[in-house]
Scaffold this active site. Structure first.
Site, PDB file in Angstrom:
ATOM      1  N   ASN A   6    -112.247  40.597  62.549  1.00 20.12           N
ATOM      2  CA  ASN A   6    -110.860  40.091  62.333  1.00 20.12           C
ATOM      3  C   ASN A   6    -110.665  40.069  60.907  1.00 20.12           C
ATOM      4  O   ASN A   6    -111.313  38.952  60.189  1.00 20.12           O
ATOM      5  CB  ASN A   6    -110.951  38.522  63.302  1.00 20.12           C
ATOM      6  CG  ASN A   6    -109.833  37.917  62.972  1.00 20.12           C
ATOM      7  OD1 ASN A   6    -108.700  38.355  62.729  1.00 20.12           O
ATOM      8  ND2 ASN A   6    -110.073  36.582  63.259  1.00 20.12           N
ATOM      9  N   PHE A   7    -109.631  40.978  60.626  1.00 17.34           N
ATOM     10  CA  PHE A   7    -109.376  40.992  59.160  1.00 17.34           C
ATOM     11  C   PHE A   7    -108.287  39.640  58.906  1.00 17.34           C
ATOM     12  O   PHE A   7    -108.333  39.242  57.709  1.00 17.34           O
ATOM     13  CB  PHE A   7    -108.486  42.090  58.785  1.00 17.34           C
ATOM     14  CG  PHE A   7    -109.273  43.227  58.728  1.00 17.34           C
ATOM     15  CD1 PHE A   7    -110.640  43.346  58.748  1.00 17.34           C
ATOM     16  CD2 PHE A   7    -108.780  44.458  58.551  1.00 17.34           C
ATOM     17  CE1 PHE A   7    -111.322  44.248  58.706  1.00 17.34           C
ATOM     18  CE2 PHE A   7    -109.408  45.709  58.389  1.00 17.34           C
ATOM     19  CZ  PHE A   7    -110.686  45.640  58.375  1.00 17.34           C
ATOM     20  N   LYS A   8    -107.947  38.773  59.681  1.00 17.70           N
ATOM     21  CA  LYS A   8    -106.949  37.649  59.618  1.00 17.70           C
ATOM     22  C   LYS A   8    -105.763  38.198  58.462  1.00 17.70           C
ATOM     23  O   LYS A   8    -105.294  39.375  58.800  1.00 17.70           O
ATOM     24  CB  LYS A   8    -107.723  36.640  58.784  1.00 17.70           C
ATOM     25  CG  LYS A   8    -108.660  36.150  59.815  1.00 17.70           C
ATOM     26  CD  LYS A   8    -109.522  35.003  59.561  1.00 17.70           C
ATOM     27  CE  LYS A   8    -110.741  34.577  60.567  1.00 17.70           C
ATOM     28  NZ  LYS A   8    -111.265  33.163  60.073  1.00 17.70           N
ATOM     29  N   HIS A  82    -106.769  32.259  69.204  1.00 21.53           N
ATOM     30  CA  HIS A  82    -107.725  32.054  67.861  1.00 21.53           C
ATOM     31  C   HIS A  82    -107.665  30.542  67.304  1.00 21.53           C
ATOM     32  O   HIS A  82    -106.280  30.194  67.447  1.00 21.53           O
ATOM     33  CB  HIS A  82    -107.561  33.107  66.752  1.00 21.53           C
ATOM     34  CG  HIS A  82    -108.594  33.020  65.643  1.00 21.53           C
ATOM     35  ND1 HIS A  82    -108.312  32.108  64.731  1.00 21.53           N
ATOM     36  CD2 HIS A  82    -109.803  33.618  65.557  1.00 21.53           C
ATOM     37  CE1 HIS A  82    -109.500  32.178  64.086  1.00 21.53           C
ATOM     38  NE2 HIS A  82    -110.498  33.298  64.653  1.00 21.53           N
ATOM     39  N   GLU A  84    -107.362  29.362  64.493  1.00 24.30           N
ATOM     40  CA  GLU A  84    -106.292  29.310  63.440  1.00 24.30           C
ATOM     41  C   GLU A  84    -104.641  29.323  64.031  1.00 24.30           C
ATOM     42  O   GLU A  84    -103.870  28.539  63.692  1.00 24.30           O
ATOM     43  CB  GLU A  84    -106.420  30.341  62.335  1.00 24.30           C
ATOM     44  CG  GLU A  84    -107.801  30.118  61.536  1.00 24.30           C
ATOM     45  CD  GLU A  84    -108.416  31.350  61.168  1.00 24.30           C
ATOM     46  OE1 GLU A  84    -107.957  32.404  60.893  1.00 24.30           O
ATOM     47  OE2 GLU A  84    -109.502  31.063  60.507  1.00 24.30           O
ATOM     48  N   GLU A 151    -115.898  30.441  69.521  1.00 26.27           N
ATOM     49  CA  GLU A 151    -116.050  30.166  67.848  1.00 26.27           C
ATOM     50  C   GLU A 151    -115.821  28.734  67.520  1.00 26.27           C
ATOM     51  O   GLU A 151    -114.651  28.303  67.506  1.00 26.27           O
ATOM     52  CB  GLU A 151    -114.767  31.250  67.175  1.00 26.27           C
ATOM     53  CG  GLU A 151    -114.867  32.551  67.457  1.00 26.27           C
ATOM     54  CD  GLU A 151    -114.037  33.187  66.488  1.00 26.27           C
ATOM     55  OE1 GLU A 151    -114.682  33.940  66.030  1.00 26.27           O
ATOM     56  OE2 GLU A 151    -112.943  33.273  66.465  1.00 26.27           O
ATOM     57  N   GLY A 157    -115.439  30.322  58.915  1.00 23.76           N
ATOM     58  CA  GLY A 157    -115.086  30.472  57.428  1.00 23.76           C
ATOM     59  C   GLY A 157    -115.687  29.418  56.542  1.00 23.76           C
ATOM     60  O   GLY A 157    -115.374  29.542  55.369  1.00 23.76           O
ATOM     61  N   SER A 187    -118.976  32.288  60.956  1.00 22.56           N
ATOM     62  CA  SER A 187    -119.824  32.687  59.845  1.00 22.56           C
ATOM     63  C   SER A 187    -120.926  33.443  60.350  1.00 22.56           C
ATOM     64  O   SER A 187    -121.976  33.485  59.951  1.00 22.56           O
ATOM     65  CB  SER A 187    -120.405  31.290  59.202  1.00 22.56           C
ATOM     66  OG  SER A 187    -119.204  30.703  58.633  1.00 22.56           O
TER      67      SER A 187
HETATM   68  P1  PGA Z   1    -115.672  33.884  59.924  1.00 23.61           P
HETATM   69  O1  PGA Z   1    -114.316  33.929  60.802  1.00 23.61           O
HETATM   70  O2  PGA Z   1    -116.648  35.151  60.316  1.00 23.61           O
HETATM   71  O3  PGA Z   1    -115.109  34.331  58.469  1.00 23.61           O
HETATM   72  O4  PGA Z   1    -116.394  32.550  59.961  1.00 23.61           O
HETATM   73  C1  PGA Z   1    -114.485  34.297  62.205  1.00 23.61           C
HETATM   74  C2  PGA Z   1    -113.385  34.268  63.244  1.00 23.61           C
HETATM   75  O5  PGA Z   1    -112.487  33.515  62.825  1.00 23.61           O
HETATM   76  O6  PGA Z   1    -113.199  35.136  63.941  1.00 23.61           O
END
Ligand code: PGA
Length: 228
Positions: A6-8, A82, A84, A151, A157, A187
């Site tokens: 996931n590049f966000k 997700h 976020e 998650e 993150g 992470s």
């Molecule tokens: P992260 O993000 O690996 O940077 O913790 C995972 C995600 O949000 O899919």
């Protein structure tokens, strides 16, 4: 085994293309690889999916993309729910379920994310399960093209992944809701991926920050390939 990136809100179209070219140099050998670049970098490739999409073919939804825009690139894979988007963009469970059902009806492969915040985790596993249940309302957990991603918000993150025990216990609980693949995300790094994918009921990983470097991501796929 499934390994997803996931590049966000990272990378441009040309950087994504370069990444993809580099990634394709290795054989995936039965590992399902998925890549979620930003909307501006969507491109026609079997492994590419969208990080988000509006539940409509097209229409007056400023700032969004819908089915018509995904169809241009033959995209058949989407990430929904997700944390976020739930927390920063304030998407409600009702809206998330609407997206799920729209793209389910279109036959998309859906990576559906769930995960609890820290204050819920602190209350213990029963509170976590209750919370996760509220995040699957209105969602068909036996949809044939569903992949669930667990998650925990506090692990995304932060550099601190959930402990192997927490992952094991939570995935076991999620297994009671679905027979579909369950990924862990939060992470995941090169130095912990192996022990995470070895856990029972972990069918792969969803990787954010550590996926941004193509060589790291290639190494992760290699580790998944070596898993029996
Ligand atoms: P992260 O993000 O690996 O940077 O913790 C995972 C995600 O949000 O899919």
């Amino acid at each position: 085994m499934i390994v997803a990136a996931n590049f966000k809100m990272h990378k441009t179209r040309s950087q994504t293309q370069e990444y993809l070219n580099e990634l394709k140099k290795i054989k995936f050998n039965g590992v399902k690889v998925a890549l979620f670049p930003p909307a501006s970098a969507l491109m026609e490739d079997k492994i590419v999916g969208a990080q988000n999409a509006y539940p409509a073919i097209n229409g007056a939804y400023t700032g969004e993309i819908g089915l018509e825009q995904l169809n241009e690139f033959n995209i058949k894979r989407v990430l929904i729910g997700h944390s976020e988007r739930r927390h920063i963009l304030n998407e409600s469970q009702k809206f998330i379920a609407e997206k799920f059902n729209f793209y389910k009806n279109q036959g998309f492969e859906i990576f559906y994310c769930i995960g609890e915040p820290l204050e819920i985790r602190k209350k213990g596993i029963e509170a976590v399960v209750e919370y996760l249940k509220s995040q699957i309302e209105g969602v068909d957990l036996e949809y044939e093209k569903l992949i669930v991603a667990y998650e925990p918000v506090w692990a995304i993150g932060t550099g601190v992944s959930a402990s192997l025990e927490e992952i094991k216990e939570t995935h076991k609980e999620i297994r009671n809701f679905t027979s579909k693949p369950i990924l862990y995300g939060g992470s995941v790094k090169l130095n912990n991926i192996k022990e995470i994918i070895e856990i029972e009921n972990v069918d792969g990983v969803l990787v954010g920050s550590a996926s941004l470097d193509v060589n790291t991501f290639k190494e992760m796929i290699k580790i998944a390939k070596d898993m029996k």
